[in-house]
Design a protein around this motif. Structure first.
Motif, PDB file in Angstrom:
ATOM      1  N   LYS A 143       0.905  -1.391   0.029  1.00 31.54           N
ATOM      2  CA  LYS A 143      -0.081  -0.089   0.081  1.00 31.54           C
ATOM      3  C   LYS A 143       0.743   1.236   0.045  1.00 31.54           C
ATOM      4  O   LYS A 143       0.578   2.388  -0.652  1.00 31.54           O
ATOM      5  CB  LYS A 143      -0.973  -0.079   1.161  1.00 31.54           C
ATOM      6  N   ALA A 144       2.014   1.177   0.759  1.00 34.73           N
ATOM      7  CA  ALA A 144       2.697   2.207   0.779  1.00 34.73           C
ATOM      8  C   ALA A 144       3.469   2.709  -0.569  1.00 34.73           C
ATOM      9  O   ALA A 144       3.540   3.760  -1.014  1.00 34.73           O
ATOM     10  CB  ALA A 144       3.808   2.211   1.889  1.00 34.73           C
ATOM     11  N   GLN A 145       3.779   1.851  -1.268  1.00 33.77           N
ATOM     12  CA  GLN A 145       4.478   1.841  -2.471  1.00 33.77           C
ATOM     13  C   GLN A 145       3.474   2.351  -3.446  1.00 33.77           C
ATOM     14  O   GLN A 145       3.573   3.159  -4.153  1.00 33.77           O
ATOM     15  CB  GLN A 145       4.918   0.361  -2.985  1.00 33.77           C
ATOM     16  N   LEU A 146       2.223   1.691  -3.571  1.00 36.32           N
ATOM     17  CA  LEU A 146       1.023   2.006  -4.420  1.00 36.32           C
ATOM     18  C   LEU A 146       0.766   3.550  -4.302  1.00 36.32           C
ATOM     19  O   LEU A 146       0.592   4.155  -5.376  1.00 36.32           O
ATOM     20  CB  LEU A 146      -0.178   1.041  -4.208  1.00 36.32           C
ATOM     21  N   ASP A 147       0.623   4.034  -2.969  1.00 41.37           N
ATOM     22  CA  ASP A 147       0.412   5.345  -2.787  1.00 41.37           C
ATOM     23  C   ASP A 147       1.182   6.368  -3.426  1.00 41.37           C
ATOM     24  O   ASP A 147       0.989   7.554  -3.498  1.00 41.37           O
ATOM     25  CB  ASP A 147       0.150   5.529  -1.264  1.00 41.37           C
ATOM     26  N   LYS A 148       2.498   5.840  -3.296  1.00 44.08           N
ATOM     27  CA  LYS A 148       3.404   6.983  -3.864  1.00 44.08           C
ATOM     28  C   LYS A 148       3.514   6.974  -5.280  1.00 44.08           C
ATOM     29  O   LYS A 148       4.092   8.046  -6.037  1.00 44.08           O
ATOM     30  CB  LYS A 148       4.908   6.665  -3.396  1.00 44.08           C
ATOM     31  N   ALA A 149       2.648   5.969  -5.953  1.00 41.35           N
ATOM     32  CA  ALA A 149       2.861   6.011  -7.482  1.00 41.35           C
ATOM     33  C   ALA A 149       2.065   6.901  -8.123  1.00 41.35           C
ATOM     34  O   ALA A 149       0.892   7.101  -7.463  1.00 41.35           O
ATOM     35  CB  ALA A 149       2.761   4.540  -7.836  1.00 41.35           C
ATOM     36  N   ALA A 150       2.322   7.013  -9.299  1.00 40.48           N
ATOM     37  CA  ALA A 150       1.306   7.942 -10.220  1.00 40.48           C
ATOM     38  C   ALA A 150      -0.077   6.946 -10.530  1.00 40.48           C
ATOM     39  O   ALA A 150       0.122   5.907 -10.568  1.00 40.48           O
ATOM     40  CB  ALA A 150       1.835   8.359 -11.329  1.00 40.48           C
ATOM     41  N   PRO A 151      -1.202   7.682 -10.798  1.00 41.62           N
ATOM     42  CA  PRO A 151      -2.301   6.947 -11.043  1.00 41.62           C
ATOM     43  C   PRO A 151      -2.121   6.073 -12.143  1.00 41.62           C
ATOM     44  O   PRO A 151      -2.920   4.940 -12.398  1.00 41.62           O
ATOM     45  CB  PRO A 151      -3.495   7.941 -11.099  1.00 41.62           C
ATOM     46  N   THR A 152      -1.316   6.236 -12.946  1.00 37.84           N
ATOM     47  CA  THR A 152      -1.224   5.619 -14.326  1.00 37.84           C
ATOM     48  C   THR A 152      -0.196   4.707 -14.494  1.00 37.84           C
ATOM     49  O   THR A 152       0.351   3.921 -15.340  1.00 37.84           O
ATOM     50  CB  THR A 152      -1.001   6.644 -15.742  1.00 37.84           C
ATOM     51  N   ASN A 153       0.637   4.599 -13.264  1.00 40.51           N
ATOM     52  CA  ASN A 153       1.751   3.526 -13.119  1.00 40.51           C
ATOM     53  C   ASN A 153       0.916   2.196 -12.803  1.00 40.51           C
ATOM     54  O   ASN A 153       0.754   1.605 -11.882  1.00 40.51           O
ATOM     55  CB  ASN A 153       2.402   3.832 -11.937  1.00 40.51           C
ATOM     56  N   TYR A 154       0.661   1.505 -14.087  1.00 35.89           N
ATOM     57  CA  TYR A 154       0.178   0.280 -13.739  1.00 35.89           C
ATOM     58  C   TYR A 154       0.956  -1.112 -13.263  1.00 35.89           C
ATOM     59  O   TYR A 154       0.452  -1.979 -12.794  1.00 35.89           O
ATOM     60  CB  TYR A 154      -0.625  -0.127 -15.337  1.00 35.89           C
ATOM     61  N   ALA A 155       2.125  -0.733 -13.423  1.00 41.53           N
ATOM     62  CA  ALA A 155       3.305  -1.750 -12.873  1.00 41.53           C
ATOM     63  C   ALA A 155       3.076  -1.612 -11.383  1.00 41.53           C
ATOM     64  O   ALA A 155       3.082  -2.727 -10.676  1.00 41.53           O
ATOM     65  CB  ALA A 155       4.510  -1.382 -13.354  1.00 41.53           C
ATOM     66  N   ALA A 156       2.859  -0.452 -10.819  1.00 39.20           N
ATOM     67  CA  ALA A 156       2.606  -0.261  -9.061  1.00 39.20           C
ATOM     68  C   ALA A 156       1.516  -1.148  -8.679  1.00 39.20           C
ATOM     69  O   ALA A 156       1.317  -1.707  -7.772  1.00 39.20           O
ATOM     70  CB  ALA A 156       2.783   1.015  -8.764  1.00 39.20           C
ATOM     71  N   GLN A 157       0.338  -1.000  -9.780  1.00 40.89           N
ATOM     72  CA  GLN A 157      -0.903  -1.633  -9.314  1.00 40.89           C
ATOM     73  C   GLN A 157      -0.606  -3.164  -9.389  1.00 40.89           C
ATOM     74  O   GLN A 157      -1.221  -3.762  -8.635  1.00 40.89           O
ATOM     75  CB  GLN A 157      -1.780  -1.166 -10.205  1.00 40.89           C
ATOM     76  N   ASN A 158       0.005  -3.625 -10.389  1.00 36.94           N
ATOM     77  CA  ASN A 158       0.083  -4.967 -10.525  1.00 36.94           C
ATOM     78  C   ASN A 158       0.911  -5.498  -9.292  1.00 36.94           C
ATOM     79  O   ASN A 158       0.523  -6.494  -8.971  1.00 36.94           O
ATOM     80  CB  ASN A 158       0.865  -5.311 -12.025  1.00 36.94           C
ATOM     81  N   ARG A 159       2.069  -4.739  -8.888  1.00 33.09           N
ATOM     82  CA  ARG A 159       2.824  -5.168  -7.923  1.00 33.09           C
ATOM     83  C   ARG A 159       1.947  -5.250  -6.371  1.00 33.09           C
ATOM     84  O   ARG A 159       1.944  -6.277  -5.590  1.00 33.09           O
ATOM     85  CB  ARG A 159       4.010  -4.322  -7.768  1.00 33.09           C
ATOM     86  N   ALA A 160       0.973  -4.436  -6.298  1.00 32.88           N
ATOM     87  CA  ALA A 160       0.197  -4.383  -5.086  1.00 32.88           C
ATOM     88  C   ALA A 160      -0.733  -5.685  -5.346  1.00 32.88           C
ATOM     89  O   ALA A 160      -1.186  -6.261  -4.033  1.00 32.88           O
ATOM     90  CB  ALA A 160      -0.675  -3.072  -5.366  1.00 32.88           C
ATOM     91  N   ALA A 161      -1.289  -5.899  -6.569  1.00 32.79           N
ATOM     92  CA  ALA A 161      -2.284  -7.031  -6.630  1.00 32.79           C
ATOM     93  C   ALA A 161      -1.262  -8.308  -6.237  1.00 32.79           C
ATOM     94  O   ALA A 161      -1.734  -9.351  -5.759  1.00 32.79           O
ATOM     95  CB  ALA A 161      -2.745  -7.255  -7.968  1.00 32.79           C
ATOM     96  N   GLU A 162      -0.130  -8.384  -6.793  1.00 33.35           N
ATOM     97  CA  GLU A 162       0.643  -9.585  -6.216  1.00 33.35           C
ATOM     98  C   GLU A 162       0.898  -9.619  -4.898  1.00 33.35           C
ATOM     99  O   GLU A 162       0.926 -10.767  -4.295  1.00 33.35           O
ATOM    100  CB  GLU A 162       1.945  -9.553  -7.319  1.00 33.35           C
ATOM    101  N   ALA A 163       1.185  -8.513  -4.336  1.00 38.98           N
ATOM    102  CA  ALA A 163       1.388  -8.729  -2.484  1.00 38.98           C
ATOM    103  C   ALA A 163       0.256  -9.138  -1.942  1.00 38.98           C
ATOM    104  O   ALA A 163       0.379 -10.101  -1.240  1.00 38.98           O
ATOM    105  CB  ALA A 163       1.935  -7.118  -2.478  1.00 38.98           C
ATOM    106  N   MET A 164      -0.944  -8.814  -2.583  1.00 43.63           N
ATOM    107  CA  MET A 164      -2.168  -9.107  -2.086  1.00 43.63           C
ATOM    108  C   MET A 164      -2.416 -10.751  -2.224  1.00 43.63           C
ATOM    109  O   MET A 164      -2.726 -11.383  -0.927  1.00 43.63           O
ATOM    110  CB  MET A 164      -3.236  -8.389  -2.649  1.00 43.63           C
ATOM    111  N   ASP A 165      -2.012 -11.238  -3.325  1.00 41.78           N
ATOM    112  CA  ASP A 165      -2.211 -12.626  -3.516  1.00 41.78           C
ATOM    113  C   ASP A 165      -1.315 -13.348  -2.565  1.00 41.78           C
ATOM    114  O   ASP A 165      -1.738 -14.275  -1.910  1.00 41.78           O
ATOM    115  CB  ASP A 165      -1.850 -13.076  -4.813  1.00 41.78           C
ATOM    116  N   ALA A 166      -0.126 -12.695  -2.497  1.00 41.25           N
ATOM    117  CA  ALA A 166       1.084 -13.425  -1.497  1.00 41.25           C
ATOM    118  C   ALA A 166       0.517 -13.258  -0.174  1.00 41.25           C
ATOM    119  O   ALA A 166       0.734 -14.336   0.552  1.00 41.25           O
ATOM    120  CB  ALA A 166       2.392 -12.985  -1.692  1.00 41.25           C
ATOM    121  N   ALA A 167      -0.105 -12.246   0.130  1.00 43.58           N
ATOM    122  CA  ALA A 167      -0.340 -12.158   1.670  1.00 43.58           C
ATOM    123  C   ALA A 167      -1.669 -13.203   1.895  1.00 43.58           C
ATOM    124  O   ALA A 167      -1.915 -13.895   3.064  1.00 43.58           O
ATOM    125  CB  ALA A 167      -0.910 -10.822   1.953  1.00 43.58           C
TER     126      ALA A 167
END
Length: 208
Positions: A143-167
């Motif tokens: 979440k911290a990394q995603l919140d720092k990213a630009a709204p159009t940073n889809y790679a950051a959104q993908n990483r957030a989704a991957e972290a959610m899956d891992a959790a």
């Protein structure tokens, strides 16, 4: 099934907003091999006896912590479908934050328990606590990394989704609080008497 009660997958949210979306123990001691009365008496004298009322109280709290986490997550509401990259980022961030909050509540419930009645209970406690803490730390960092990213940073959104899956994989590896204590006859008996140890509440929903 986590947030399937909340319904919408993170992958589906991402799919609507841009390119390259991510589809989001310890056993009883063996019997003495000798019939020596002295040895048997000595072993008996040092075998710890757990009062059943203490065991029931502990199991009630242990199951309550686990089942409370399940209930908190299954009660989460379905997020709206995003119409913009900014909305997608906000929705994913909220899902991560809500999940972290639920895990923190479960961790707090576990750490509020008295000491486990026996070694089996201690191992079960440490296992659940470790998994919940690791999962919580993953989503907090994501979440911290995603919140720092630009709204159009889809790679950051993908990483957030991957972290959610891992959790979620960590959480789903320790769903059943009863299975964790079956090698302890006392805790097994206590689980049948503890109000919070109903099997109906063991299974959380998943964000797929």
């Amino acid at each position: 099934m986590l947030l399937a009660a909340a319904g919408t997958s993170l992958g589906l949210l991402l799919a609507g907003c841009g390119d390259n979306p991510l589809s989001l123990s310890v056993s009883d001691s063996p019997a003495p091999t000798t019939t020596s009365t002295t040895q048997v008496q000595s072993a008996t004298a040092f075998t710890p006896v757990v009062r059943i009322d203490i065991a029931v109280h502990w199991m009630d709290g242990f199951c309550g912590a686990v089942n409370g986490f399940t209930a908190d997550n299954n009660a989460m509401t379905q997020p709206p479908f995003p119409k913009t990259p900014k909305a997608a980022k906000q929705i994913i961030s909220k899902v991560l934050g809500d999940y972290a909050a639920n895990l923190t509540k479960a961790i707090d419930r576990l750490t509020a328990l008295p000491p486990a009645p026996d070694q089996v209970g201690k191992v079960a406690y440490l296992t659940f606590l470790g998994k919940y803490t690791s999962a919580r730390d993953k989503v907090v960092a994501a979440k911290a990394q995603l919140d720092k990213a630009a709204p159009t940073n889809y790679a950051a959104q993908n990483r957030a989704a991957e972290a959610m899956d891992a959790a979620q994989e960590e959480v789903f590896s320790v769903i059943d609080p009863i299975r964790a204590i079956l090698s302890s006859p006392t805790l097994k008996m206590a689980s049948a008497l503890a109000r919070q140890c109903s099997p109906a509440a063991w299974y959380p929903s998943r964000i797929s």
